[in-house]
Design an enzyme around this catalytic site. Sequence first.
Site, short mmCIF file in Angstrom:
data_model
loop_
_atom_site.label_atom_id
_atom_site.label_comp_id
_atom_site.label_asym_id
_atom_site.label_seq_id
_atom_site.Cartn_x
_atom_site.Cartn_y
_atom_site.Cartn_z
N ASP A 14 0.93 -1.25 0.12
CA ASP A 14 0.02 0.09 -0.15
C ASP A 14 0.68 1.25 -0.11
OD1 ASP A 14 1.05 -0.41 2.67
OD2 ASP A 14 -0.67 0.07 3.55
N HIS A 217 21.48 2.82 -20.32
CA HIS A 217 20.47 3.53 -18.98
C HIS A 217 20.69 2.72 -17.67
CE1 HIS A 217 17.23 5.62 -21.51
NE2 HIS A 217 18.17 6.13 -21.68
N ASP A 234 24.36 10.86 -16.09
CA ASP A 234 23.19 11.38 -16.97
C ASP A 234 22.11 11.69 -15.96
OD1 ASP A 234 21.12 11.61 -18.79
OD2 ASP A 234 21.38 9.85 -19.73
N ASP A 245 17.86 17.47 -18.96
CA ASP A 245 18.42 16.29 -19.47
C ASP A 245 19.96 16.52 -19.76
OD1 ASP A 245 19.01 13.58 -19.81
OD2 ASP A 245 17.48 13.50 -21.71
N HIS A 324 22.79 4.79 -30.62
CA HIS A 324 21.35 5.44 -30.37
C HIS A 324 21.35 6.60 -31.13
CE1 HIS A 324 23.56 8.43 -27.86
NE2 HIS A 324 24.35 7.30 -27.06
N HIS A 328 16.23 13.58 -28.73
CA HIS A 328 14.91 13.50 -28.67
C HIS A 328 14.43 14.61 -27.96
CE1 HIS A 328 15.61 13.29 -24.12
NE2 HIS A 328 16.60 12.50 -24.46
N GLU A 358 22.85 14.55 -27.66
CA GLU A 358 23.75 13.58 -26.98
C GLU A 358 24.29 12.67 -27.84
OE1 GLU A 358 20.90 11.11 -24.41
OE2 GLU A 358 19.35 12.29 -25.02
N TYR A 362 30.79 4.20 -27.18
CA TYR A 362 30.93 3.21 -26.04
C TYR A 362 31.62 2.17 -26.66
CZ TYR A 362 26.74 6.17 -25.24
OH TYR A 362 25.91 7.14 -25.03
N ARG A 381 29.33 10.19 -22.87
CA ARG A 381 28.26 10.78 -23.87
C ARG A 381 28.43 12.29 -23.22
NH1 ARG A 381 24.71 7.44 -22.54
NH2 ARG A 381 23.62 7.96 -20.72
N GLU A 383 25.64 15.53 -23.16
CA GLU A 383 24.19 15.73 -23.58
C GLU A 383 23.86 17.25 -23.25
OE1 GLU A 383 21.28 13.42 -21.51
OE2 GLU A 383 20.01 13.96 -23.09
#
Length: 414
Positions: A14, A217, A234, A245, A324, A328, A358, A362, A381, A383
Amino acid sequence: MILPSASLRYRSRDTEYRYRPDSELYYLSGATEPETLLVLVGGDDPRFVLFVRPRDAGAELWAGPRLGPDAATERYGADECYSVAELDEKLPGLLQEGDRLHYRLGAEERTDGFVRKALAWARGSGMRRGTGPRGLVDPGEILDELRLRKDVEEVEAIRVAARISAEGHRSGAAVIAEGVGEWIVEAAVDAGFRAAGANGPGFPTIVGSGTNACTLHYVENRDTIDDEALVLIDAGAEVAMYNGDITRTYPAAGGFSDTQRDVYRIVEAARRAAVEQVSPGVTIASVHEAAARTILEGLVGLGVLSGPMEELFSEAAYRLFFPHQTSHWLGLDVHDPGDYAKAGESRVLEPGMVFTIEPGLYFRPEACEDAAARFSGIGVRIEDDVLVTDDGCEVLTAALPTGESEVEDLVGAR
Ligand code: GLY
Ligand code: MN
Ligand code: MN
């Protein structure tokens, strides 16, 4: 159009997650309470109708004050506002007015039921009366396009989120050192966000040191930072529902090694090339292409890839190390809605659009053979968030530097 609020979600048993209002409902109305339902009626008699939770002293004792229908009418400027207890009575009639319903089936079980009934009704009695919904359309068909072009207030909100995101990064970079847990850095970033007035991180903060930086991620943040490692952070703050971001990659030792520097320079050059490409009239695909070409040239320069450049580009040989997209959309959602292409044509940029840039490289150990072997385990990376302006772009996250020596200086800077 019918937009239900986001449901309360349970973390376990809960225990609820902190409530996050639905972005579309907020975009159109500003409403933030659970169990709200917005109905926009078009046609000859257009109306903005809201259903909200009724006042309830017992519930408000535990969870805080509710507006109730009277105050909600005032606050949100609704034409009509009812208690959700009146849904059964009022909603079916409203749904019979239009011939198309903008609603996302599956959004909410109870509302789904009303929509199914309205569609069934229109197939039956509605045919004789010439009314009732015959078509169901995703609200995103209208809202995604609207949300893609940010107005002045939205840009201001993202600007604040970007500024606080940069502050959180500085807090995180300040505690990076050999032997420090990734979770300590995460805590410093998130504390920086909260201390600066953010709701919190807009997505789980990523702190990946060493090879963990190669997991796009990575959110476990459970390893200890090695002296020679790069640390990829990130993270973005959510402020007043809008998001920043940012990614930066820091050398734990306070200075890049030669191999790390080789990789860092390529990614930074790709970021710059992509930013320079941004201007009204160019496509979002061309922004990615600018980054991808720079990454590819860098990989060829390092001897990791070889062959004729155009051939390597057309077969996207860089994807093994840059798997990637570069961008976005960014706004109420970190990955904001909006088509990137239509009928095979890439989206053309317009002033008011906000998105990330970004690029990354890698070198996953399993992908590193031969010439790539000396880069094994390195992940970088960088960004930034950009706004398309009338004559180019503004980097909203420019307050956090990307240059090699400035990034080195942020490590351990208190
Ligand atoms: N942190 C998710 C992203 O950069 O897209
Ligand atoms: Mn991003
Ligand atoms: Mn990010």
